[in-house]
Every structure is written in structure tokens, then in C-alpha cells.
Design an enzyme around this catalytic site. Structure first.
Site, short mmCIF file in Angstrom:
data_model
loop_
_atom_site.label_atom_id
_atom_site.label_comp_id
_atom_site.label_asym_id
_atom_site.label_seq_id
_atom_site.Cartn_x
_atom_site.Cartn_y
_atom_site.Cartn_z
N HIS A 156 -1.27 9.00 28.59
CA HIS A 156 -1.59 8.89 27.16
C HIS A 156 -0.71 7.84 26.48
O HIS A 156 -1.20 6.96 25.77
CB HIS A 156 -1.39 10.27 26.51
CG HIS A 156 -1.60 10.31 25.04
ND1 HIS A 156 -2.57 11.07 24.46
CD2 HIS A 156 -0.96 9.70 24.01
CE1 HIS A 156 -2.52 10.93 23.14
NE2 HIS A 156 -1.54 10.09 22.85
N GLU A 157 0.60 7.93 26.72
CA GLU A 157 1.53 7.01 26.06
C GLU A 157 1.44 5.60 26.65
O GLU A 157 1.50 4.61 25.91
CB GLU A 157 2.96 7.55 26.14
CG GLU A 157 3.16 8.90 25.47
CD GLU A 157 2.65 8.98 24.03
OE1 GLU A 157 2.63 7.95 23.33
OE2 GLU A 157 2.26 10.08 23.62
N HIS B 273 -1.42 3.71 25.16
CA HIS B 273 -1.13 3.12 23.85
C HIS B 273 -0.53 1.72 24.01
O HIS B 273 -0.93 0.77 23.31
CB HIS B 273 -0.15 3.99 23.05
CG HIS B 273 -0.77 5.18 22.41
ND1 HIS B 273 -1.78 5.09 21.48
CD2 HIS B 273 -0.52 6.50 22.57
CE1 HIS B 273 -2.13 6.30 21.09
NE2 HIS B 273 -1.38 7.18 21.74
#
Length: 165
Positions: A69-70, A73
Site C-alpha cells: 500500500h505504502e 503511493h
């Protein structure tokens, strides 16, 4: 502890590089995050911060979902620039298309609330005369600030009682 997480960050980057046929600069990885957030991507600093407590308590899912998820980004920011929405189409494309993961915005990890301390103050009213102060407000009183009861207008006085919840 950080070895597995760093290895997962590297694996996510290799997947993205294979998919997009280009290289990406590796981020700095930090374990200095507390509170409710599992992870944070600082886009302009190319920095990933992770919550070590939530990592310890949810290791398998954390490595699979939160790290991807990170990283997604940072990859989305480097590919599409700063004007994209944080969990917009570009980020979702990376989560689904590259990592094969659901583009979930938030984690569902159980977060333990930290213990709170309250300092009990009183006034002269017959009812509703107890006021629990936060540590910050209690410190302000110790430095000379005064607080008054709205009903009887008396100065609130510390009882010496400390509550821990």
C-alpha cells in the site's frame, strides 16, 4: 524485525520495475510511527514510515498489504506526479495490476488505546463539581494559569487525585 519488511519493500519495487520497465529510486524506511496509522508514505522525501507495534501484532498481513500500500503511493507519485489523488485510479491500478491486492484505504488492525491520565480538580458547587484535567492543562495550572467554574465562578483546585484509565 526490519529485515523482512525491507525485503518486502524491495520485492514490491522489483515487481513495479518489471511491470513498468523502468527503475525507481529506493526510499528510506523508518520504524518511527506511532498511533493509529500502520504506515505513511512521504512522497517528496521518498520516505516510508511504519508502525512497529502494528507490524509486530499483524506481521503477515502487514507485510503483504500495508507495505505494498505504502510503496504504491511512492510509485504512483513518481510515475504520475504530485497532482493525483492519494487513493485514486493511479494508485488503485498499481495495487490491483502489479501487486494483485485489493486497494483498501484503511487497515482493520486492532489498535490499543494508550492509557490516559487525568488530574481531578474541584470547585464549591454542590453538584457536578469534579473536573478531570489532561496532563497538558494540569501543567498549565502548575505554571500559574487559573481555571474557573462556570456556575460558582470559584477557582478550580487540584484535589491531589490522579486517575488512570
Amino acid at each position: 524485525m526490519p529485515e523482512h519488511l525491507n525485503a518486502r519493500v524491495e520485492a514490491c519495487y522489483r515487481q513495479a520495475e518489471h511491470f513498468f520497465q523502468r527503475s525507481f529510486p529506493r526510499p528510506t524506511v523508518s520504524f518511527r510511527l506511532r498511533g493509529q496509522k500502520a504506515g505513511v508514505a512521504h512522497l517528496d522525501e521518498n520516505l516510508l514510515r511504519f508502525n512497529p507495534q502494528l507490524y509486530r501484532e499483524n506481521r503477515e498481513h502487514f507485510l503483504e498489504q500495508t507495505v505494498a500500500h505504502e510503496v504504491a503511493h511512492l510509485i504512483a507519485h513518481q510515475l504520475f506526479g504530485p497532482r493525483i489523488r492519494p487513493h485514486g485510479e493511479e494508485w488503485q491500478l498499481i495495487m490491483r495490476g502489479i501487486y494483485g491486492l485489493p486497494p483498501d484505504r484503511c487497515h482493520t488492525y486492532a489498535v490499543k488505546r494508550r492509557a490516559t491520565t487525568r488530574y481531578l480538580y474541584r470547585c464549591h458547587c454542590p453538584e457536578h463539581n469534579e473536573f478531570p484535567f489532561s496532563p497538558q492543562r494540569h501543567t498549565l495550572v502548575a505554571k500559574g494559569r487559573r481555571y474557573y467554574c462556570r456556575r460558582c465562578k470559584a477557582t478550580l483546585v487540584f484535589t491531589g487525585e490522579v486517575l488512570r484509565e
